[in-house]
Scaffold this motif. Structure first.
Motif, PDB file in Angstrom:
ATOM      1  N   GLU A   1      -9.648 -11.712 -22.320  1.00 59.02           N
ATOM      2  CA  GLU A   1      -8.970 -10.996 -21.240  1.00 59.02           C
ATOM      3  C   GLU A   1      -8.112 -11.935 -20.410  1.00 59.02           C
ATOM      4  OE1 GLU A   1     -12.157 -10.845 -21.914  1.00 59.02           O
ATOM      5  OE2 GLU A   1     -12.348  -8.812 -22.736  1.00 59.02           O
ATOM      6  N   GLU A   2      -8.548 -13.174 -20.244  1.00 52.87           N
ATOM      7  CA  GLU A   2      -7.772 -14.132 -19.462  1.00 52.87           C
ATOM      8  C   GLU A   2      -6.468 -14.496 -20.182  1.00 52.87           C
ATOM      9  OE1 GLU A   2     -11.152 -16.649 -16.988  1.00 52.87           O
ATOM     10  OE2 GLU A   2     -10.710 -17.228 -19.059  1.00 52.87           O
ATOM     11  N   LEU A   3      -6.533 -14.669 -21.497  1.00 50.71           N
ATOM     12  CA  LEU A   3      -5.334 -15.017 -22.237  1.00 50.71           C
ATOM     13  C   LEU A   3      -4.332 -13.866 -22.235  1.00 50.71           C
ATOM     14  CD1 LEU A   3      -5.190 -17.162 -25.390  1.00 50.71           C
ATOM     15  CD2 LEU A   3      -3.822 -15.098 -25.339  1.00 50.71           C
ATOM     16  N   ILE A   4      -4.816 -12.652 -22.398  1.00 53.05           N
ATOM     17  CA  ILE A   4      -3.919 -11.494 -22.392  1.00 53.05           C
ATOM     18  C   ILE A   4      -3.320 -11.300 -20.996  1.00 53.05           C
ATOM     19  CG2 ILE A   4      -3.813  -8.993 -22.691  1.00 53.05           C
ATOM     20  CD1 ILE A   4      -5.938  -9.257 -24.852  1.00 53.05           C
ATOM     21  N   SER A   5      -4.119 -11.523 -19.966  1.00 50.42           N
ATOM     22  CA  SER A   5      -3.606 -11.419 -18.601  1.00 50.42           C
ATOM     23  C   SER A   5      -2.555 -12.495 -18.321  1.00 50.42           C
ATOM     24  CB  SER A   5      -4.762 -11.525 -17.612  1.00 50.42           C
ATOM     25  OG  SER A   5      -4.294 -11.483 -16.276  1.00 50.42           O
ATOM     26  N   MET A   6      -2.783 -13.700 -18.831  1.00 49.08           N
ATOM     27  CA  MET A   6      -1.794 -14.762 -18.649  1.00 49.08           C
ATOM     28  C   MET A   6      -0.510 -14.455 -19.415  1.00 49.08           C
ATOM     29  SD  MET A   6      -0.850 -17.584 -17.326  1.00 49.08           S
ATOM     30  CE  MET A   6      -2.367 -18.186 -16.579  1.00 49.08           C
ATOM     31  N   GLU A   7      -0.625 -13.840 -20.569  1.00 52.50           N
ATOM     32  CA  GLU A   7       0.567 -13.456 -21.325  1.00 52.50           C
ATOM     33  C   GLU A   7       1.416 -12.465 -20.537  1.00 52.50           C
ATOM     34  OE1 GLU A   7       1.750 -11.688 -25.750  1.00 52.50           O
ATOM     35  OE2 GLU A   7      -0.261 -11.410 -24.943  1.00 52.50           O
ATOM     36  N   ALA A   8       0.772 -11.477 -19.941  1.00 50.73           N
ATOM     37  CA  ALA A   8       1.511 -10.505 -19.120  1.00 50.73           C
ATOM     38  C   ALA A   8       2.132 -11.176 -17.905  1.00 50.73           C
ATOM     39  CB  ALA A   8       0.571  -9.376 -18.689  1.00 50.73           C
TER      40      ALA A   8
END
Length: 428
Positions: free
Chosen positions: A281-288
């Motif tokens: 979830e942290e990686l996907i949030s950072m991508e956004a």
């Protein structure tokens, strides 16, 4: 700051997207074809061609042998040639009843009127044609901003690829001129003073780690350069804590892989190389967050593309190009070179490689295609030379080890050219 690193994923399960085999794809296609019905649904419009039938083929009735006539439809009988001739004779008899004097006088009048009209049309059309021939057709002229720049024959490097559509020989010069203009939008400054918990050494460690990621996943060099550009632009606008710096780098590499690679690694692969220090979830949030910060504009011009283009201008060999690539990749770790444009950095690296190989300096064809004079390269060449002449850091060995391999002609082990020789080449 040493990042937690896992084992080198030489063969990571799930790094490539599984492809369907031929049998499965054929079965899938047969299944989709079986679901399609030949008859349209009730109320659907009839099939028709995109353009009007100019042949009037829809009006032709073709009678096939053995075809039954539908009840209620009347067949139209064709008129024979005898009936047509009979009608023509009747019309001639009616016209003969008219007096010959009246008909001749009327014909003479109509003939004289037609001759007068033709004479007037000729008189009017003559000056119009003369005027059209005298004045050039302004509507057909191409505007100045749309006219293509004529390339001198001695500077033409794309005509040899005229048979290769993938090289885009007709638009190659225009494409790189556009990329060079687009660099103005992505000019950065030294953003480290805006980062309270980061410094230039931490950024260098991050890029050294990204080089290892690029090697382990066997990614394109364009992916590495674009990932560094994305990370720099994000860090220039958003303060990041040092514990999240590796997450920024790995997410930037993920975005660049989606942009450049044919089969990019998946999210789980990037979580694995981070030694599971971050959650999915942290990686996907950072991508956004990165995409929103950059307004989804990630097509940033990178120096690697300009380097290959300029090396083609002088027909540089592969070992000379690889030496210039080594200099260019080393420049990624230097934060002082972040404000310089990628095309300028690529030009400086190529000049250093040419001088090292004793292949000349900044020739006229390079000045034409790059748009830079030799004097424009002086500050960048001096900065790259001072960076390469500094004693190497044992903690940052990824690029040097990479270009010490035989695949890259062991260019990292070549002696660095003296600064006086470079200054002489720049002055000429």
């Amino acid at each position: 700051m040493p990042f937690p690193r896992g084992r080198k994923p030489t063969a990571i399960a799930g790094s490539k997207i599984p492809k369907l085999n031929a049998a499965a794809s054929e079965n899938q296609e047969e299944g989709t074809q079986a679901k399609r019905s030949s008859s349209p649904p009730r109320g659907a419009p009839k099939k028709r061609t995109a353009f009007i039938d100019i042949t009037n083929a829809h009006k032709v009735q073709i009678s096939l042998p053995g075809k039954r006539k539908e009840p209620g439809k009347k067949t139209v009988k064709k008129t024979s040639s005898t009936s047509v001739s009979a009608n023509n004779q009747a019309n001639l008899k009616k016209s003969s009843s008219v007096s010959s004097e009246g008909t001749t006088s009327e014909r003479e009048k109509t003939d004289t009127e037609e001759e007068k009209e033709q004479d007037t049309l000729v008189d009017v059309a003559a000056p119009v044609e003369e005027q059209a021939a005298a004045t050039p057709p302004a509507a057909r002229e191409v505007p100045a901003h749309l006219q293509r720049q004529e390339i001198p024959k001695e500077f033409d490097i794309d005509s040899e690829n005229s048979e290769d559509p993938y090289m885009c020989p007709e638009y190659a010069k225009d494409i790189f001129d556009y990329l060079k203009k687009r660099e103005e939008k992505f000019v950065l400054c030294n953003y480290m003073p805006k980062q309270p918990s980061l410094n230039s050494e931490m950024r260098a460690i991050l890029i050294d780690w990204l080089v290892e990621v690029q090697e382990n996943f066997e990614l394109y060099h364009e992916t590495l350069y674009l990932a560094v550009k994305i990370a720099d632009h994000y860090l220039s606008k958003t303060p990041v804590h040092r514990e999240m710096l590796q997450l920024v780098g790995s997410t930037a590499m993920l975005i660049a892989s989606k942009f450049e690679e044919r089969s990019p690694p998946c999210v789980d692969d990037f979580l694995y190389i981070c030694d599971d220090a971050y959650k999915r979830e942290e990686l996907i949030s950072m991508e956004a967050s990165i995409l929103q910060t950059l307004s989804f504009d990630i097509n940033i011009p990178i120096p690697y593309r300009f380097l290959r283009r300029y090396a083609k201008c002088v027909s540089a060999s592969m070992d000379t190009l690889t030496l210039a690539r080594y200099y260019c990749e080393m420049s990624l770790m230097e934060v002082d070179l972040v404000p310089w444009r990628g095309s300028l950095v690529a030009s400086a690296c190529l000049l250093m490689a040419l001088v090292t190989k004793d292949l000349g300096g900044w020739s006229p064809i390079l000045r034409f295609h790059s748009g830079y004079q030799a004097s424009d390269l002086v500050p960048v060449v001096r900065r790259i030379h001072s960076m390469l002449s500094a004693p190497p850091d044992d903690k940052l060995r990824a690029i040097r080890n990479k270009y010490s391999h035989k695949v890259f002609f062991e260019v990292a082990s070549l002696p660095l050219v003296h600064i006086d020789i470079l200054e002489k080449a720049l002055a000429s």
